[in-house]
Design a protein around this motif. Structure first.
Motif, mmCIF file in Angstrom:
data_model
loop_
_atom_site.group_PDB
_atom_site.id
_atom_site.type_symbol
_atom_site.label_atom_id
_atom_site.label_comp_id
_atom_site.label_asym_id
_atom_site.label_seq_id
_atom_site.Cartn_x
_atom_site.Cartn_y
_atom_site.Cartn_z
ATOM 1 N N THR A 294 46.132 44.309 35.043
ATOM 2 C CA THR A 294 46.932 44.225 33.864
ATOM 3 C C THR A 294 46.273 43.847 32.782
ATOM 4 O OG1 THR A 294 47.222 42.060 34.428
ATOM 5 C CG2 THR A 294 48.987 43.308 35.328
ATOM 6 N N THR A 295 44.903 44.308 32.729
ATOM 7 C CA THR A 295 44.175 44.196 31.436
ATOM 8 C C THR A 295 44.705 45.011 30.305
ATOM 9 O OG1 THR A 295 41.975 43.975 32.917
ATOM 10 C CG2 THR A 295 41.566 44.647 30.699
ATOM 11 N N ALA A 296 44.483 44.441 29.277
ATOM 12 C CA ALA A 296 45.356 44.948 28.054
ATOM 13 C C ALA A 296 44.190 45.780 27.363
ATOM 14 C CB ALA A 296 45.534 43.816 26.925
ATOM 15 N N PHE A 297 44.553 47.427 26.934
ATOM 16 C CA PHE A 297 44.044 47.910 26.402
ATOM 17 C C PHE A 297 44.979 48.531 25.000
ATOM 18 C CE2 PHE A 297 42.327 48.323 30.485
ATOM 19 C CZ PHE A 297 40.869 48.694 30.242
ATOM 20 N N ASN A 298 43.953 48.956 24.174
ATOM 21 C CA ASN A 298 44.721 49.545 22.866
ATOM 22 C C ASN A 298 44.985 51.059 23.197
ATOM 23 O OD1 ASN A 298 42.264 51.115 22.376
ATOM 24 N ND2 ASN A 298 41.333 49.452 21.308
ATOM 25 N N ASN A 299 45.489 51.616 21.962
ATOM 26 C CA ASN A 299 46.104 53.023 21.979
ATOM 27 C C ASN A 299 44.925 53.965 22.159
ATOM 28 O OD1 ASN A 299 48.621 52.051 22.191
ATOM 29 N ND2 ASN A 299 48.823 52.351 19.958
ATOM 30 N N ASP A 300 43.586 53.396 21.983
ATOM 31 C CA ASP A 300 42.448 54.538 22.229
ATOM 32 C C ASP A 300 41.644 54.449 23.585
ATOM 33 O OD1 ASP A 300 42.458 55.060 19.419
ATOM 34 O OD2 ASP A 300 41.322 53.574 18.720
ATOM 35 N N ASN A 301 42.518 53.738 24.325
ATOM 36 C CA ASN A 301 42.193 53.676 25.884
ATOM 37 C C ASN A 301 40.874 52.938 25.969
ATOM 38 O OD1 ASN A 301 44.575 54.940 26.565
ATOM 39 N ND2 ASN A 301 43.295 57.062 26.736
ATOM 40 N N GLN A 368 48.822 37.868 35.061
ATOM 41 C CA GLN A 368 47.811 37.141 34.663
ATOM 42 C C GLN A 368 48.141 35.477 34.275
ATOM 43 O OE1 GLN A 368 47.049 38.548 30.637
ATOM 44 N NE2 GLN A 368 45.954 40.636 31.408
ATOM 45 N N VAL A 369 47.378 34.788 34.598
ATOM 46 C CA VAL A 369 47.618 33.319 34.415
ATOM 47 C C VAL A 369 46.561 32.700 33.544
ATOM 48 C CG1 VAL A 369 47.632 31.044 35.593
ATOM 49 C CG2 VAL A 369 48.578 33.036 36.852
ATOM 50 N N GLY A 370 47.179 32.035 32.289
ATOM 51 C CA GLY A 370 46.488 31.511 31.286
ATOM 52 C C GLY A 370 45.918 29.948 31.774
ATOM 53 N N GLY A 371 44.917 29.536 30.751
ATOM 54 C CA GLY A 371 44.293 28.195 30.931
ATOM 55 C C GLY A 371 43.156 28.399 29.725
ATOM 56 N N LYS A 372 41.982 27.780 30.237
ATOM 57 C CA LYS A 372 41.013 28.035 29.043
ATOM 58 C C LYS A 372 40.689 29.194 28.605
ATOM 59 C CE LYS A 372 38.992 23.498 30.320
ATOM 60 N NZ LYS A 372 37.809 22.607 30.873
ATOM 61 N N VAL A 375 43.189 34.678 33.581
ATOM 62 C CA VAL A 375 42.489 35.051 34.665
ATOM 63 C C VAL A 375 43.503 35.973 35.262
ATOM 64 C CG1 VAL A 375 41.925 34.460 37.010
ATOM 65 C CG2 VAL A 375 41.176 32.909 35.200
ATOM 66 N N GLU A 376 43.183 37.266 35.936
ATOM 67 C CA GLU A 376 44.125 38.048 36.590
ATOM 68 C C GLU A 376 44.184 37.855 37.863
ATOM 69 O OE1 GLU A 376 44.204 42.372 34.551
ATOM 70 O OE2 GLU A 376 42.218 41.780 34.976
ATOM 71 N N LEU A 377 45.248 37.984 38.484
ATOM 72 C CA LEU A 377 45.472 37.368 39.959
ATOM 73 C C LEU A 377 46.064 38.719 40.278
ATOM 74 C CD1 LEU A 377 47.156 34.079 39.748
ATOM 75 C CD2 LEU A 377 44.954 34.411 39.706
ATOM 76 N N GLN A 387 48.827 35.432 49.693
ATOM 77 C CA GLN A 387 47.378 35.557 49.427
ATOM 78 C C GLN A 387 47.245 35.646 48.096
ATOM 79 O OE1 GLN A 387 43.587 37.439 51.006
ATOM 80 N NE2 GLN A 387 45.263 37.363 52.551
ATOM 81 N N VAL A 388 46.378 35.058 47.260
ATOM 82 C CA VAL A 388 45.855 35.295 45.835
ATOM 83 C C VAL A 388 44.179 35.510 45.950
ATOM 84 C CG1 VAL A 388 45.762 34.196 43.658
ATOM 85 C CG2 VAL A 388 47.536 33.554 45.344
ATOM 86 N N ARG A 389 44.069 36.418 44.998
ATOM 87 C CA ARG A 389 42.639 36.685 44.650
ATOM 88 C C ARG A 389 42.669 36.928 43.195
ATOM 89 N NH1 ARG A 389 40.251 39.809 48.902
ATOM 90 N NH2 ARG A 389 41.388 39.194 50.854
ATOM 91 N N ALA A 390 41.688 35.688 42.511
ATOM 92 C CA ALA A 390 41.850 35.401 41.352
ATOM 93 C C ALA A 390 40.468 36.132 40.519
ATOM 94 C CB ALA A 390 41.489 33.931 40.979
ATOM 95 N N ILE A 391 40.665 37.024 39.550
ATOM 96 C CA ILE A 391 39.566 37.690 39.066
ATOM 97 C C ILE A 391 39.530 37.561 37.307
ATOM 98 C CG2 ILE A 391 38.618 40.048 38.886
ATOM 99 C CD1 ILE A 391 39.220 39.261 41.608
ATOM 100 N N PRO A 392 38.457 36.724 37.100
ATOM 101 C CA PRO A 392 38.396 36.383 35.643
ATOM 102 C C PRO A 392 38.087 37.744 34.852
ATOM 103 C CG PRO A 392 36.912 35.035 36.859
ATOM 104 C CD PRO A 392 37.429 35.897 38.110
#
Length: 473
Positions: A294-301, A368-372, A375-377, A387-392
């Protein structure tokens, strides 16, 4: 048997929130029939590639979030009337054209029967819609895909796709069918919209795969698999500006379990990517689930930061595979496989003819889960746990990302958790927690009849083995 679907529409006010819950009783099925397994929400259509922030409808029209139900054994796609609180308030200012009719607000409360929107000879197994609503794809039991496109849908139609209550719908929704349902709810029409009669007059104009599509329905045939389509997913960077709508296709075929194609038009859709690599990596097993991070991207990809874009696939044999697709959509040849491992599936998955229907409903989910730091899950289906895989989003090297994918964590509660197979998982929508950032909550549903709401938190800790930081959920 579950014979009822539930949707919840929530709208936030200044200091409080309002919730309206509607229950939809589905038609009776014979002993061999299957109830719809999946829901999909169609975003409001936009034509300026701002991903839903604008359309060409008049200011006095209000768009509905069209909720579709599909995946049963009868080939039907249903529209669930889903008028939000705001839309109900908007349509109370006047009455229907019939002088003896109830108010429009009364009509929205009466529209509780699913509307048979489309009926195919083949069974829809997966649907996907691009974030701007301009591409909608249906994958069928036979392995066929159909790509519906709406690039010029509103260019010459200032009124949009509006029903007689003044509510605008996604163009996939036939408002003529919706209007007949409104008339029926108002007592003005005796047509049975859920009739199984094959005649056009009795079925309200619903089209079947063997019938001619209406002139307003624009589609072309996308990539075809030898066996059933299991899941479709659009790359979140897809955009009409760049004419790139990359679609990941997971199928039961051991020869072509994974394909990624640009379904902008029929010509671009004829070229496939990751087909050979997918067959090699999954080793002759089909793919049951495909999902993008779910990483955010802008309109220029281009990435809004230094984060990665991942594509994950889950094989029918339980093999989880991770693909690095961070390269621009213009360079799909640079996409590559980075990691695979096996997970324990809740039940054996032997395909559409041999596996449990409820188990098929559980698919990979990213959030995505927020904190400091956010992090993408990626969540994977288990028996009574998730089962969870956490990917900064930022790591120093590709090896560090792979180490994160390898780290298995579990969400479970022996006392209050599920007692039977989990069949579906969902993150709360981004921004619905009031802060506008990443979500924290996940909903799981299982065949024990429970809906459980989990609140997730993430923190960094030092790994005892190599003193590298790791994310703990």
């Amino acid at each position: 048997n579950i014979n009822r679907l539930t949707t919840t529409t929530m709208t936030a006010a200044a200091n409080n929130s309002q919730q309206r819950q509607s229950y939809y009783s589905l038609p009776d099925y014979d002993s061999n029939g299957e109830l719809p397994l999946h829901l999909i929400a169609l975003p409001p259509l936009c034509t300026n590639d701002d991903h839903g922030t604008s359309n060409n409808h008049n200011d006095n029209q209000h768009g509905a979030v069209d909720m579709l139900a599909y995946g049963g054994g009868d080939g039907h796609i249903y529209l669930l009337p889903n008028y939000s609180t705001q839309q109900q308030q908007a349509v109370t200012s006047s009455s229907l054209s019939n002088d003896n009719s109830n108010s429009k607000d009364d009509m929205t409360s009466k529209l509780t029967t699913p509307i048979l929107l489309a009926s195919y000879d083949d069974i829809p197994r997966s649907m996907a819609v691009s974030s701007d609503g301009l591409r909608l794809v249906i994958g069928f039991e036979s392995g066929e895909t159909r790509v519906f496109f709406y690039d010029d849908n509103d260019d010459n139609n200032e009124n949009g796709n509006v029903d007689k209550l003044g509510v605008a719908h996604h163009p996939f929704v036939d408002v003529g069918v919706v209007d007949k349902a409104i008339d029926k709810a108002n007592g003005d029409d005796t047509t049975n919209n859920n009739s199984d009669d094959d005649s056009d007059d009795d079925n309200g104009g619903f089209f079947t795969q063997s019938q001619e599509q209406s002139t307003s329905t624009k589609f072309f045939h996308g990539p075809r698999s030898e066996l059933a389509i299991r899941q479709l997913a659009f790359d979140p960077r897809s955009s009409s500006t760049t004419k790139e709508y990359y679609l990941a296709i997971g199928s039961e075929s051991g020869d072509t379990p994974l394909r990624v194609a640009n379904v902008y038009d029929e010509e671009t859709a004829s070229k496939w990517f990751l087909e050979g690599e997918g067959g090699d990596v999954h080793g002759g097993a089909g793919v049951r689930s495909v999902a993008y991070s779910t990483t955010a991207f802008n309109n220029d990809n281009k990435s809004s930061g230094d984060g990665k874009q991942w594509l994950t696939t889950l094989g029918m044999d339980g093999k989880l595979t991770v693909w690095d697709v961070s390269s621009p959509l213009s360079l799909p040849e640079e996409w590559e496989h980075v990691h695979s491992d096996f997970v324990v599936s809740a039940m054996p998955d032997t395909g559409s003819l041999g596996s449990d229907a409820a188990d098929k409903a559980c698919q990979l989910v990213w959030g995505q889960v927020g904190g400091k730091s956010e992090v993408e899950l990626v969540l994977l289906p288990g028996k009574t746990d998730v089962q969870v895989r956490a990917i900064p989003q930022k790591r120093g090297s590709g090896e560090e990302y792979v180490e994160c994918f390898k780290k298995q964590q579990f969400v479970m509660d022996l006392e209050r958790g599920h007692k039977d197979t989990i069949v579906v998982m969902a993150f709360e929508p981004v921004g619905s927690n009031g802060g506008g950032g990443a979500s924290r909550k996940v909903v799981t549903a299982a065949r024990d009849g429970k809906l459980l709401l989990w609140e997730l938190t993430c923190e960094e800790e030092e790994d005892d083995d190599d003193s590298k930081s790791a994310v703990v959920v």
